[in-house]
Write an enzyme that holds these catalytic residues in place. Structure first.
Site, PDB file in Angstrom:
ATOM      1  N   TYR A 127      63.613   5.517  30.018  1.00  0.00           N
ATOM      2  CA  TYR A 127      63.230   4.381  29.176  1.00  0.00           C
ATOM      3  C   TYR A 127      62.207   3.576  29.971  1.00  0.00           C
ATOM      4  O   TYR A 127      62.401   3.310  31.153  1.00  0.00           O
ATOM      5  CB  TYR A 127      64.462   3.501  28.874  1.00  0.00           C
ATOM      6  N   GLU A 155      56.900  -0.246  24.400  1.00  0.00           N
ATOM      7  CA  GLU A 155      58.128   0.471  24.728  1.00  0.00           C
ATOM      8  C   GLU A 155      57.912   1.966  24.571  1.00  0.00           C
ATOM      9  O   GLU A 155      57.439   2.411  23.520  1.00  0.00           O
ATOM     10  CB  GLU A 155      59.265   0.009  23.802  1.00  0.00           C
TER      11      GLU A 155
END
Ligand code: GDP
Ligand code: MN
Length: 399
Positions: A109, A197
């Site tokens: 992530y 993101e």
């Protein structure tokens, strides 16, 4: 403002972030054609919807042939995708992104957010990618690495290497990680983003670091500086009421209640909503018409509030410092002459030119309920709404 995955990938790739080969399609046939152009034997078909969690909701499909791609697309196009982020009404699928599938070794992530307490861009990363960051922070909080970027010097290479080490990235892949992080940071700052993101950022079987998913959010107040970003706006993904308001320069947030609010100033709008609740009602919206509102602007606000079918009464609350009560009154009258008045309208005016404003309302011959204080206005609005409902019920039971 949010953009689609494929748009974020195109932007980030321009800043040196590696992404899989992919192409956009507006029909199942086009998707299959795109897959042939991309080549390979496995593809991922992805619904382009402004939300995360598409994988779990049926918005990501793995395909091995033309027919599978067409079938997967037929299931998606025109449908609403409901994820934990969209709310029960979901968001429409009108574009599909086709990508060559890649063999995943590891999933990370990688996020860039505005950290308000340090007033800096913060990098948030984890070696537990592929699931939502909320789940990572709930289940594996220790896996999250945070690092703050000093704006005076920007994101330094050593800082990226340190993050990569803490994520346990193999030495031979570190340079690709550094390139990815620096690309994201440059895109973030140069384009006035508020969020970047990549989830998952993957390491492939053949040692490539690739962004498999990408999300970007931009500061709406800075869009005028980036016309190439502003044009990526997709209204089909927005709440239609809020999109219409934004187009008209009004500050509108749709809510679930029955009392429509037209107010000047965000603080007064909040106070108005509180007072409506205190009087036993629920606001249907937050609407700030701003300072210096012309009659046309007030009329637009009125039409917007009245377009919400849940609205059972409209409360106009103006404290005119920059505004003029007579203009607001003219706007109310203008709107009510155009729009069929089928719900009670309550107006409270105070401040600049209040007497002229009251005279305009009184002289209009329209059934406008006037109030002198905010409390009185809220009580009358809730009272008139309840009365209106019970009258309708009586009418219904008689007929
Ligand atoms: P999201 O659910 O909206 O976040 O959509 P993603 O683009 O992240 O896709 C969901 C999941 O599908 C990812 O977390 C990956 O695990 C998986 N996925 C996406 N693309 C590929 C791919 O090319 N190959 C493989 N093996 N998995 C993929
Ligand atoms: Mn994802």
């Amino acid at each position: 403002m949010d953009i689609h995955e494929y748009q974020a990938k195109e932007i980030l790739s321009g800043f040196g972030v590696a992404v899989p080969p992919g192409a956009l399609a507006y029909s199942p046939e086009q998707a299959a054609y795109r897959a042939r152009e991309i080549g390979g034997e496995r593809w991922v078909v992805k619904a382009q919807v402004h939300t995360g969690g598409r994988g779990k909701a049926g918005g990501v499909s793995f395909c091995k042939s033309d027919r599978e791609i067409e079938r997967a697309c037929e299931k998606m196009f025109g449908r609403k995708l409901v994820t934990h982020q969209t709310g029960p009404e979901g968001k429409g699928i009108y574009r599909i992104y086709v990508e060559g599938a890649v063999p995943i070794e590891r999933e990370f992530y990688l996020g860039f957010v505005l950290d308000r307490s340090s007033q800096r861009v913060m990098i948030v990363a984890s070696a537990e990618g592929g699931v939502e960051i909320e789940d990572i922070s709930a289940e594996k909080p220790d896996s999250i690495v945070r690092s703050i970027v000093e704006p005076a010097v920007g994101l330094q290479e050593f800082q990226c290497r340190e993050i990569a080490f803490r994520l346990g990235v193999e030495p031979k892949l570190i340079q690709q990680m550094v390139r990815t992080m620096q690309g994201c940071y440059r895109a973030f700052t140069e384009l006035d983003a508020t969020m970047v993101e990549i989830n998952p950022l993957v390491v492939t079987g053949d040692d490539h670091v690739l962004a498999l998913d990408a999300k970007m959010t931009f500061d709406s107040n800075a869009l005028f500086r980036h016309p190439q970003v502003a044009e990526l706006r997709d209204k089909s993904q927005e709440d239609p009421r809020e999109a219409r308001a934004a187009d008209r320069g009004l500050n509108y947030v749709g809510l679930e209640g029955d009392i429509g609010c037209i107010v000047n100033g965000a603080g007064l709008a909040m106070a108005t909503m509180d007072t409506i609740k205190l009087a036993g009602g629920e606001p249907a919206n937050f609407l700030d018409i701003g300072g210096g509102a012309t009659p046309e602007r007030v009329a637009k606000a009125f039409r917007l509030v009245m377009s919400d079918r849940n609205v059972g009464a409209v409360l106009v609350n103006i404290f005119a410092g920059i505004n003029r009560c007579d203009w607001v009154a003219k706007g109310v009258v203008q709107a009510l002459q155009e729009v069929q008045l089928n719900v009670p309208v309550i107006v409270r005016l105070a401040g600049n030119n209040v007497d002229e404003g009251q005279n305009i309302l009184a002289g209009s011959g329209l059934p406008i309920i006037r109030a002198n204080t905010l409390t009185e206005a809220a009580e009358r609005a809730v009272g008139a709404w309840k009365n209106d409902i019970s009258q309708r019920d009586t009418k219904r039971s008689v007929s």
